[in-house]
Design a protein around this motif. Structure first.
Motif, PDB file in Angstrom:
ATOM      1  N   GLU A  53       7.771  -9.852  -4.444  1.00  0.00           N
ATOM      2  CA  GLU A  53       9.378 -10.315  -5.439  1.00  0.00           C
ATOM      3  C   GLU A  53       9.212 -11.315  -6.672  1.00  0.00           C
ATOM      4  N   THR A  54      10.088 -11.074  -7.309  1.00  0.00           N
ATOM      5  CA  THR A  54      10.077 -11.980  -8.814  1.00  0.00           C
ATOM      6  C   THR A  54      11.347 -12.602  -8.409  1.00  0.00           C
ATOM      7  N   ILE A  59       2.580   6.059  -2.537  1.00  0.00           N
ATOM      8  CA  ILE A  59       3.970   6.666  -2.709  1.00  0.00           C
ATOM      9  C   ILE A  59       4.864   4.596  -2.731  1.00  0.00           C
ATOM     10  N   ALA A  60       5.549   4.890  -4.231  1.00  0.00           N
ATOM     11  CA  ALA A  60       5.865   3.732  -3.705  1.00  0.00           C
ATOM     12  C   ALA A  60       7.444   4.025  -4.222  1.00  0.00           C
ATOM     13  N   SER A 112       6.156 -15.567  -1.656  1.00  0.00           N
ATOM     14  CA  SER A 112       4.543 -15.794  -2.106  1.00  0.00           C
ATOM     15  C   SER A 112       3.342 -14.936  -1.511  1.00  0.00           C
ATOM     16  N   LYS A 113       4.222 -13.869  -0.930  1.00  0.00           N
ATOM     17  CA  LYS A 113       3.677 -13.379  -0.072  1.00  0.00           C
ATOM     18  C   LYS A 113       4.081 -11.677   0.018  1.00  0.00           C
ATOM     19  N   PRO A 114       3.198 -10.910   0.029  1.00  0.00           N
ATOM     20  CA  PRO A 114       3.385  -9.430  -0.394  1.00  0.00           C
ATOM     21  C   PRO A 114       4.840  -8.738   1.125  1.00  0.00           C
ATOM     22  N   ILE A 115       5.550  -8.046  -0.194  1.00  0.00           N
ATOM     23  CA  ILE A 115       6.823  -7.107   1.024  1.00  0.00           C
ATOM     24  C   ILE A 115       6.519  -6.624   1.575  1.00  0.00           C
ATOM     25  N   ALA A 116       5.216  -5.647   0.689  1.00  0.00           N
ATOM     26  CA  ALA A 116       4.560  -3.840   0.800  1.00  0.00           C
ATOM     27  C   ALA A 116       3.285  -4.131   0.309  1.00  0.00           C
ATOM     28  N   LEU A 146       6.289   1.087   1.057  1.00  0.00           N
ATOM     29  CA  LEU A 146       4.480   2.191   0.459  1.00  0.00           C
ATOM     30  C   LEU A 146       3.794   2.809   1.247  1.00  0.00           C
ATOM     31  N   GLN A 147       4.032   4.477   1.148  1.00  0.00           N
ATOM     32  CA  GLN A 147       3.834   5.077   2.319  1.00  0.00           C
ATOM     33  C   GLN A 147       2.371   5.873   1.942  1.00  0.00           C
TER      34      GLN A 147
END
Length: 152
Positions: free
Chosen positions: A69-70, A114-115, A43-47, A104-105
């Motif tokens: 994530e899904t 940029i993803a 449930s936490k963001p990965i980026a 993500l940059q």
């Protein structure tokens, strides 16, 4: 009379053997196959990418892009926020037979990022650009990727 029966049995056996060998040539089982579905979805963001967009009145405003994530291994959700605007978009990463790594940059412009994802050589591959232009949120696809299968 017996010869045609023997001939028929022989042809049937050869046909079965040919079908089995053809199936063996087509079926490819690989140890580096990644499952299509995740067993655990975080449930936490990965980026995460955040840039302050606040001013004197709205100090907590930000340009934020978070990737989650899904249940599908190669599908991700991007949640984007700029000031009071919330937008959701998807990222579908090609199956490179490695666990997908989304990154993500920072973009070149203010309030842009940029993803993308890392390939097998750990090289960053640009995919989508998220930016703010004239106070409007913009998401564009920079490049398209695909994977083709080869027969061994």
């Amino acid at each position: 009379m017996k010869k045609p029966i023997i001939l028929f049995i022989t042809v049937t056996i050869l046909s079965c053997n040919n079908q089995e060998s053809a199936e063996k040539e087509i079926t490819v089982i690989s140890n580096d196959t990644i499952p299509e579905l995740r067993t655990v979805v975080s449930s936490k963001p990965i980026a995460d990418y955040t840039q302050n967009a606040g001013d004197a009145l709205n100090r907590d405003w930000a340009f934020t892009v978070r990737v989650f994530e899904t249940s599908k291994t190669f599908r991700f959700v991007m949640k984007i926020k700029f000031e009071e605007l919330d937008v959701v978009d998807t990222l579908i990463i090609p199956d490179l037979h490695i666990q997908p790594v989304v990154e993500l940059q920072p973009g070149k412009e203010k309030f842009s990022c940029i993803a993308g994802f890392k390939d097998k050589a750990q090289k960053f591959r640009e995919y989508k650009k998220v930016s703010v232009e004239n106070n409007k949120l913009k998401i564009i696809t920079l490049k398209h990727y695909g994977v083709y299968a080869t027969m061994k």
